[in-house]
Enzyme design. Sequence first.
Site, short mmCIF file in Angstrom:
data_model
loop_
_atom_site.label_atom_id
_atom_site.label_comp_id
_atom_site.label_asym_id
_atom_site.label_seq_id
_atom_site.Cartn_x
_atom_site.Cartn_y
_atom_site.Cartn_z
N GLY A 177 -12.70 -9.09 -36.63
CA GLY A 177 -13.66 -8.18 -36.01
C GLY A 177 -13.02 -7.10 -35.16
CG ASN A 223 -16.31 -8.41 -38.79
OD1 ASN A 223 -17.27 -7.65 -38.90
ND2 ASN A 223 -15.10 -8.11 -39.21
CB SER A 227 -11.55 -9.19 -44.83
OG SER A 227 -11.73 -7.90 -44.36
N GLY A 450 -8.31 -11.66 -40.22
CA GLY A 450 -7.75 -11.81 -38.88
C GLY A 450 -7.72 -13.27 -38.42
P1 ATP Z 1 -11.89 -9.45 -40.20
O1 ATP Z 1 -10.56 -10.01 -39.84
O2 ATP Z 1 -13.01 -10.39 -39.86
O3 ATP Z 1 -11.96 -8.92 -41.56
P2 ATP Z 1 -11.59 -6.73 -39.22
O4 ATP Z 1 -10.49 -6.64 -38.21
O5 ATP Z 1 -11.28 -6.28 -40.58
O6 ATP Z 1 -12.16 -8.22 -39.18
P3 ATP Z 1 -13.64 -4.70 -39.34
O7 ATP Z 1 -14.48 -5.30 -40.37
O8 ATP Z 1 -12.72 -3.60 -39.72
O9 ATP Z 1 -12.81 -5.88 -38.61
O10 ATP Z 1 -14.52 -4.17 -38.13
C1 ATP Z 1 -15.68 -4.84 -37.69
C2 ATP Z 1 -16.78 -3.84 -37.40
O11 ATP Z 1 -16.42 -3.04 -36.28
C3 ATP Z 1 -17.04 -2.84 -38.50
O12 ATP Z 1 -17.96 -3.33 -39.42
C4 ATP Z 1 -17.61 -1.65 -37.74
O13 ATP Z 1 -18.98 -1.86 -37.45
C5 ATP Z 1 -16.88 -1.71 -36.42
N1 ATP Z 1 -15.73 -0.78 -36.38
C6 ATP Z 1 -14.42 -1.08 -36.51
N2 ATP Z 1 -13.65 0.01 -36.40
C7 ATP Z 1 -14.45 1.04 -36.21
C8 ATP Z 1 -14.29 2.47 -36.01
N3 ATP Z 1 -13.07 3.03 -35.97
N4 ATP Z 1 -15.38 3.22 -35.82
C9 ATP Z 1 -16.61 2.67 -35.81
N5 ATP Z 1 -16.85 1.35 -35.99
C10 ATP Z 1 -15.80 0.55 -36.18
MG MG Z 2 -11.43 -7.12 -42.39
#
Ligand code: ATP
Ligand code: MG
Length: 747
Positions: A177, A223, A227, A450
Amino acid sequence: TGRLREVSGGKVEKWRSEAEWDDRLDYFVKKKLRIWCRLRNGAWVSGHIQSTSGEKAMVLLSDGSVVTVPVGEVLPANPDVLEGVDDLMQLSYLNEPSVLHNLQHRYAQDMIYSKAGPALIAINPFKDIQLYGNEFVTAYRQKLLNDPHVYSIADTAYDRMMEDEISQSIIISGGSGSGKTETAKFAMEYLAMLGGGSNGIEKEVLQTSYILEAFGNAKTSRNNNSSRFGKLIEIHFNTAGRICGAKIQTLILEKSRVVQLLDGERSYHIFYQLCAGAPPTLRDKLKLKGASEYKYLNQSGCLVIHDVDDAEEFCKLMEALNTVRISERDQEHAFQMIASVLWLGNITFQIIDNESHVEVVQSEAVTNAASLIGCTVNDLILALSTCQIQAGKDKIAKSLTVEQATDRRDALAKFIYANLFDWIVDQMNRNLAMDKEQMGRSINILDIYGFESFKRNTFEQFLINYANERLQQHVNRHLLKLEQEEYELDGIDWSKVDFEDNQECLNLFEKKPIGLISLLNEESNSLKATDLTFACKLKQHIKSSPCFKSEREKFCIRHYAGEVTYDATGILAKNRDVLHPDIIQLLSSSDSHLPEDKKFSIPSTDTGVLDFQKQSVATKFKDNLFKLMQQLENTIPHFICCIKPNNKQLPGMSDKDLVIEQLRCCGVLEVVRISRSGYPTRLTHQEFTSRYGFLLPKDNASQDPLSMSVAILHQFGILPELYQVGYTKLYFRSGQIASLEDVRNQV
Ligand code: ATP
Ligand code: MG
């Protein structure tokens, strides 16, 4: 630009225990300089020291109250001119409250990106911010903007690839997240715009994310778009710098999610998208109902995601599938598989004797599942509820128990889905494959699942967290270890910065024959072993690791990102992951009519015997991970560390403890400390003289900036070993601007 670039000695934190900080403390008291003090509840607040007596300091806080704290709980704050600097290297005093304050100060103004020396820090805004799109891409490309940004990381990677002809990688780390996947997409978007030719392949590359997310992401408690697989995307560029192809490599998908959900979580987005968005003809073909009608989906009490319209998402998915040139027939095949999984989940069993043997309940679920899989109802029923036993020349069918039958059904559903996921990735890779002749260099973007720590953690978290340990080591090695080794090799007078090395934890996982993975495999290969004997084995054999504790069927690992307790229940079965021969039989007969590329990739087994010789899931995972890491070793790395500001997925909210915890995990302070040794403070002569020139006698003022700079340095008696004079700039050792500021304050 134009901001003071300034840093201080890496010793700041140690001042607390040294006479140096005591002297400094008096100075801070006298000059009423801002400090940080830690309150009893652990929170750092800023204030001014009014007086000290012995080991106590009386601190006036900004709200007007006065607190008494031990001197040891006081740290220096940075001068106001350094408020919100874009690179933490510029801070005069590098300590946790200062770093946190600086990041929060920026975050409050939507400046979510900051630099920590060579690494980029990205704090998830949880809202749309105006930092992306065409204009920004152009501005970064033309170097009109140089504020920290994921675009600027991608831009540097691209330039280096073009100049040095070496492949690059953008390595994104952070907890679940924290924004890794979004960041990866922004990086891809930037590269697509730079490397955009006329063949449209860059659009295809971008659309792959959408497809991967539909099939491989789900709502978890952490989240809404988590992923559930890891990925490395290679974007290939030809010698002209145009995108000429791409390749996606994945780390296994969490397939248990297909059949089992925690409360409040969802299965993969595609299921809900299909149920909500399939057009009428497709619905009819798949006998599709609403998501709430399917057990695999309705078991968790969560069918929708706030602010997400699954039907709309389905339309976007269709568009993406078309863009990457997955044919209509193939799309239909994929949806058929999705629907078959849903119908399988609705198949129920009824007990027929007092030993809880079962038979399949006749229902639309069985009929629909069979027709979608492409087998007869009878074959499906036999495969799900009976065991075929060879009796002489004949085979007889023996009924299974409820538990066995449910396992069979779920194993079949998981297999179909995981197989479909891999198939889709293969299709995309096939369509994006580059022309071998054109192949030049690539930029690789790594975005994995993550680090996770839930109430109950099982095999999936075990693998995910192991992958994160490996990734963290890669980051540490490049940002902390290699850099220091180079200084040492170069004979620079260098006092080593210690950092938390996670080798011990990796050994715990990987060591042979007494590591977690080896022991797990050993037990998985034994027919007599159970989850409990596995847990006992761990307890018996792993004694010496400081990262490990065990208790009955649970065991606890101290990861770089925190301690996680794992439940061994079900772990052997998940690691073996064998498909019963009866199910294999069913699948191979069902897909015999399919073209080669759509057939299930069925593991080969000796008929009738569970084949324990096949590679275990953990081993396969480890091998894949090693392969990815090896590939990254051959590239120039660029690091992005994503930070989650709160656990509620809300904008404008920052939980200090949570952020500090993550800064520690990424080793942010250590990275900065290492990077700023040498001469990290750089000011042009103009910048320097315009700020401090007025301190010189009047007759000096007419000189050129370089001579004036030198005159100022002499005037203040700054020791020669603390700076270097360049043609255009002054280069300072860390901490020097703070002392100049002190003099300036005294005037
Ligand atoms: P995981 O390990 O669970 O996959 P992750 O690190 O890939 O987590 P993301 O899915 O990239 O996390 O981000 C979670 C949410 O945060 C996104 O769905 C979005 O709503 C918000 N978010 C993240 N980065 C941004 C950004 N730069 N601008 C706007 N919203 C964002
Ligand atoms: Mg992710």
